[in-house]
Design a protein around this motif. Structure first.
Motif, PDB file in Angstrom:
ATOM      1  N   LYS A  27       9.274   5.612   5.924  1.00  0.00           N
ATOM      2  CA  LYS A  27       8.925   6.951   6.404  1.00  0.00           C
ATOM      3  C   LYS A  27       9.089   7.978   5.292  1.00  0.00           C
ATOM      4  O   LYS A  27       8.269   8.877   5.134  1.00  0.00           O
ATOM      5  CB  LYS A  27       9.796   7.321   7.603  1.00  0.00           C
ATOM      6  N   ARG A  28      10.149   7.826   4.514  1.00  0.00           N
ATOM      7  CA  ARG A  28      10.372   8.747   3.393  1.00  0.00           C
ATOM      8  C   ARG A  28       9.302   8.566   2.322  1.00  0.00           C
ATOM      9  O   ARG A  28       8.850   9.545   1.706  1.00  0.00           O
ATOM     10  CB  ARG A  28      11.758   8.533   2.805  1.00  0.00           C
ATOM     11  N   ASP A  32       8.496  10.703  -0.916  1.00  0.00           N
ATOM     12  CA  ASP A  32       9.840  10.735  -1.485  1.00  0.00           C
ATOM     13  C   ASP A  32       9.957   9.595  -2.498  1.00  0.00           C
ATOM     14  O   ASP A  32      10.094   8.436  -2.121  1.00  0.00           O
ATOM     15  CB  ASP A  32      10.880  10.584  -0.366  1.00  0.00           C
ATOM     16  N   SER A  33       9.909   9.922  -3.780  1.00  0.00           N
ATOM     17  CA  SER A  33       9.928   8.895  -4.819  1.00  0.00           C
ATOM     18  C   SER A  33      11.267   8.165  -4.892  1.00  0.00           C
ATOM     19  O   SER A  33      11.329   7.007  -5.311  1.00  0.00           O
ATOM     20  CB  SER A  33       9.604   9.515  -6.183  1.00  0.00           C
ATOM     21  N   GLU A  34      12.339   8.847  -4.495  1.00  0.00           N
ATOM     22  CA  GLU A  34      13.644   8.190  -4.489  1.00  0.00           C
ATOM     23  C   GLU A  34      13.659   7.023  -3.490  1.00  0.00           C
ATOM     24  O   GLU A  34      14.302   5.998  -3.726  1.00  0.00           O
ATOM     25  CB  GLU A  34      14.743   9.190  -4.133  1.00  0.00           C
ATOM     26  N   TYR A  82      12.413  -0.552  -4.187  1.00  0.00           N
ATOM     27  CA  TYR A  82      12.257  -1.401  -5.378  1.00  0.00           C
ATOM     28  C   TYR A  82      13.547  -2.158  -5.655  1.00  0.00           C
ATOM     29  O   TYR A  82      13.523  -3.369  -5.929  1.00  0.00           O
ATOM     30  CB  TYR A  82      11.882  -0.532  -6.573  1.00  0.00           C
ATOM     31  N   ASP A  83      14.663  -1.468  -5.594  1.00  0.00           N
ATOM     32  CA  ASP A  83      15.955  -2.118  -5.842  1.00  0.00           C
ATOM     33  C   ASP A  83      16.227  -3.222  -4.829  1.00  0.00           C
ATOM     34  O   ASP A  83      16.838  -4.250  -5.157  1.00  0.00           O
ATOM     35  CB  ASP A  83      17.092  -1.085  -5.794  1.00  0.00           C
ATOM     36  N   ILE A 138       2.216   0.089  -2.796  1.00  0.00           N
ATOM     37  CA  ILE A 138       3.076   0.449  -1.668  1.00  0.00           C
ATOM     38  C   ILE A 138       3.131   1.967  -1.535  1.00  0.00           C
ATOM     39  O   ILE A 138       3.053   2.515  -0.436  1.00  0.00           O
ATOM     40  CB  ILE A 138       4.489  -0.135  -1.856  1.00  0.00           C
ATOM     41  N   TRP A 139       3.251   2.652  -2.671  1.00  0.00           N
ATOM     42  CA  TRP A 139       3.296   4.111  -2.675  1.00  0.00           C
ATOM     43  C   TRP A 139       1.970   4.694  -2.182  1.00  0.00           C
ATOM     44  O   TRP A 139       1.942   5.579  -1.324  1.00  0.00           O
ATOM     45  CB  TRP A 139       3.612   4.601  -4.091  1.00  0.00           C
ATOM     46  N   ASN A 140       0.873   4.175  -2.717  1.00  0.00           N
ATOM     47  CA  ASN A 140      -0.442   4.732  -2.396  1.00  0.00           C
ATOM     48  C   ASN A 140      -0.929   4.364  -0.999  1.00  0.00           C
ATOM     49  O   ASN A 140      -1.722   5.100  -0.402  1.00  0.00           O
ATOM     50  CB  ASN A 140      -1.475   4.267  -3.426  1.00  0.00           C
TER      51      ASN A 140
END
Length: 203
Positions: free
Chosen positions: A25-26, A31-33, A39-40, A71-73
């Motif tokens: 959701k973030r 929210d890049s964090e 990723y971690d 995943i981001w896009n």
């Protein structure tokens, strides 16, 4: 098949699905964090899977970055109806890896033909093309998994080995072994939970 088992165990290592959904959701809110946190959590297991498919470390490292960019896009494409975040991410990663393997450019780069029907494509634990250090790491991991399986009860080990090394479904095992489907599911679940606990300490 050990790699398939290891990959599936990643699902059990993702103990907090609510955490993953909150992260997604973030990410959808840009929210890049949150993407860094995801990723971690999953980069190592995704890398292991795509390396098993591509068999080239540079290609796998490059594709790993592409996957997280995707995943981001494409985060808006994820909904709860698609299942867990883990399942969605791993499906996206696997599809990307197979697309890369099938691509004309990749085939031209590869001096050796690779068949998608070859089980080794999906089983990087024993690869003749890996360097000695890489083979040692993979063989050690396979040994750890085997030893962990030995620590399960005979009944738990039987259903897990039959599922991942023979390929039977839970329904087929119920019929083959003459036990209720619910019993098969319970043994599978309890066995996987125990494997998770063992492997969390050793991997």
């Amino acid at each position: 098949m050990l790699m398939i088992l290891l990959t599936t165990l990643g699902k059990y290592l993702a103990k907090d699905d609510r955490r993953d959904r909150d992260l997604m959701k973030r990410i959808q809110q840009r929210d890049s964090e949150a993407l860094s946190e995801l990723y971690d959590l999953y980069s190592r297991i995704i890398y292991g899977m795509i390396l098993g498919i591509l068999r080239k470390k540079e290609e796998a490292e490059d594709l790993l970055q592409v996957i997280f960019t995707q995943i981001w896009n494409k985060s808006d494409k994820y909904t709860d109806s698609k299942g867990t975040v883990y399942t969605w991410v791993m499906s996206l990663a696997r599809n990307k890896a197979i697309d890369r393997l099938r691509s004309k450019v990749y085939k031209e780069q590869d001096k050796q033909s690779v068949s998608l029907d070859d089980e080794d494509v999906f089983n990087p634990l024993y690869s003749e093309e890996a360097d000695p250090l890489e083979n040692a790491v993979k063989n050690d991991r396979a040994s750890i998994i085997r030893k962990a399986l030995d620590e399960l009860s005979e009944k738990q080990r039987k259903v897990i080995q039959t599922a991942y090394f023979v390929g039977m479904t839970q329904a087929e095992m119920s019929e083959e072994f003459g036990i209720p489907l619910g019993t098969v599911k319970t043994r599978m679940r309890d066995g996987m939970i125990k494997l998770r606990e063992i492997l969390e300490q050793r991997l």
